[in-house]
Design a protein around this motif. Structure first.
Motif: not given
Length: 475
Positions: A437, A441, A446-448, A450, A458, A461-462, A465, A471-472
């Motif tokens: 992860l 990042c 974006s989380t999408y 990833i 998604q 992923v959130v 994280l 964080r990205i």
């Protein structure tokens, strides 16, 4: 309507580039522009003898935008597929008399024309690049300071030099620049350089990642708000990002992620040069240079109805494409040296790169481009026990290669580190998950993205994280 007004209306219909339909309140076609015949496959006389209900049933209009207006009573914009197989974008507006729809005026534009314009512009850009190469000596004298800027951007390849030359030529104007290219190619760095070259260089450079702001907060962040505009609003109100860019450059990254409602509001700001805060009725003048960037195909998004055509026209004034790192490998050595110097300063040690690592650096495709290259170097720097950085045990290419049977090729797959002494299996799996992860990042925006790369949802992923405290990172 008197005779003169009738002739004026007829002239507008017959000379417009768009294809006009005028329909009455019952769906009968009253008039069409001459060019509509080529798009819809019927003569003007045939079209005016029909109703939109009949044309939809026959597949000439798929669907009929006029019927949608009759059904909803509101203006409508949608994509149509005509009987000739053409894709057009159409919009229609009702004309009310005493509360009833008496007329519907619709216009459509063939997206085939858009593709032809894009091809023509690409040809002109190619010819311009060839002209720059032929007149290189003259360009050196005309473009003072270019080499210094390229040194800061770590550019060595001819193709990136041409991109920089084009940006320097258009920098003095206020024309909107659309930067295209894969994630991590350096669009933000070039946008900042364009700002420094412009007459607004002393003003602010406001960067907005359109995919990073939640949709429910986007309007208040972009347009600002008045005191008491909504629950939780600051007592003194707040100037939005559009106002903060006054006198400078507004850089909208990932413009393809902009919600449709915000696209409409942004278009109005571009057209009118004003912005109205939430909870306010007084428009405020704004003056900024707009630069946008995306890794998406906006023309395809327009066809799919995810991006407004009129906004696309407004943004696509000066399109500039930044090629991926695999197509300009001569830039890699300078990027590596610059990144290594930065890491040495940050961590307070003077590490050197082993000669054997260069085959990995120069031979990899770097799907994450400059961002992935920098992350690879940082991992290698931190993993090196001494002052010599060798090629780490994992490969630089982070995309698995599929073997003949559909499985991941063992030689090309990313190899996770082994289990540490005394480490349990759950701890090991958690550590590997965090490392994967963390790498994502740094490489994805974006989380999408990833979620798509890792093949999970998604929301997952959130949650992951948040659990690992990650964080990205933006380039």
């Amino acid at each position: 309507m008197d005779h003169i007004d009738s002739r004026v209306l007829q002239t507008i219909i017959e000379t417009a580039n768009d294809h006009f339909f005028i329909v009455d309140g019952k769906g009968r076609v009253l008039d069409v522009s001459p060019g509509a015949a080529a798009v819809y496959g019927m003569s003007r006389e045939e079209l005016t003898r029909a109703t939109v209900q009949e044309l939809e049933a026959r597949g000439v209009l798929k669907p009929s935008i006029s019927l949608e207006v009759l059904r909803t009573g509101r203006p409508v914009q949608l994509m149509q597929v005509t009987g000739t197989g053409r894709r057009v974008i159409a919009e229609a507006h009702p004309v009310f008399v005493d509360g009833r729809i008496e007329r519907i005026v619709s216009r459509s534009r063939d997206l085939t024309d858009l593709q032809l314009l894009q091809d023509e512009y690409a040809l002109l850009q190619k010819r311009f690049s060839e002209h720059l190469r032929r007149s290189h000596a003259g360009a050196v004298t005309d473009d003072g300071g270019l080499d210094d800027a390229l040194e800061a951007l770590q550019v060595r390849s001819g193709v990136m030099r041409e991109v920089a030359l084009l940006l320097k030529r258009v920098a003095p104007s206020d024309a909107t620049v659309l930067m295209l290219g894969e994630s991590g190619v350096g669009k933000t760095a070039f946008a900042r350089q364009l700002h420094r070259w412009s007459r607004r260089g002393e003003g602010p450079f406001v960067e907005v990642n359109c995919g990073a702001i939640p949709e429910n907060l986007f309007e208040s962040e972009m347009f600002g708000y008045q005191p008491g505009a909504f629950s939780g609003a600051a007592r003194q109100g707040k100037a939005g990002l559009l106002e903060q860019a006054e006198g400078g450059t507004l850089f909208l990254d990932e413009i393809g992620e902009l919600p449709l409602l915000m696209q409409t509001k942004l278009l109005k700001v571009i057209q009118d040069g004003t912005v109205t805060r939430l909870g306010d009725t007084r428009p405020r003048r704004v003056d900024f240079r707009l630069v946008v960037a995306t890794n998406q195909d906006l023309a395809r998004n327009v066809e799919a109805g995810r991006f407004r055509l009129d906004l696309y026209y407004r943004l696509n004034v000066i399109p500039v494409t930044l090629p991926p790192l695999r197509e300009r490998r001569e830039d890699i050595p300078a990027l590596v040296e610059n990144c290594l110097a930065s890491l040495n300063r940050r961590y307070g040690r003077q590490k050197l790169l082993h000669a054997g690592a260069w085959s990995e650096l120069m031979g990899s495709d770097w799907p994450g481009n400059v961002r992935e290259l920098e992350n690879w170097l940082e991992r290698a720097w931190l993993s090196a026990p001494g002052d010599i950085i060798e090629a780490p045990p994992w490969r630089a290419v982070s995309t698995p290669v599929m073997g003949p049977g559909g499985g991941v090729d063992g030689d090309a797959a990313v190899k996770p580190p082994g289990v540490a002494p005394g480490e349990s299996l759950p701890d090991y799996l958690s550590r590997v998950e965090r490392e994967v992860l963390a790498t994502s990042c740094g490489e994805l925006a974006s989380t999408y993205a990833i979620a798509e790369r890792l093949g999970i949802s998604q929301p997952s992923v959130v949650r992951k994280l948040r659990r690992h405290g990650l964080r990205i990172h933006r380039a």
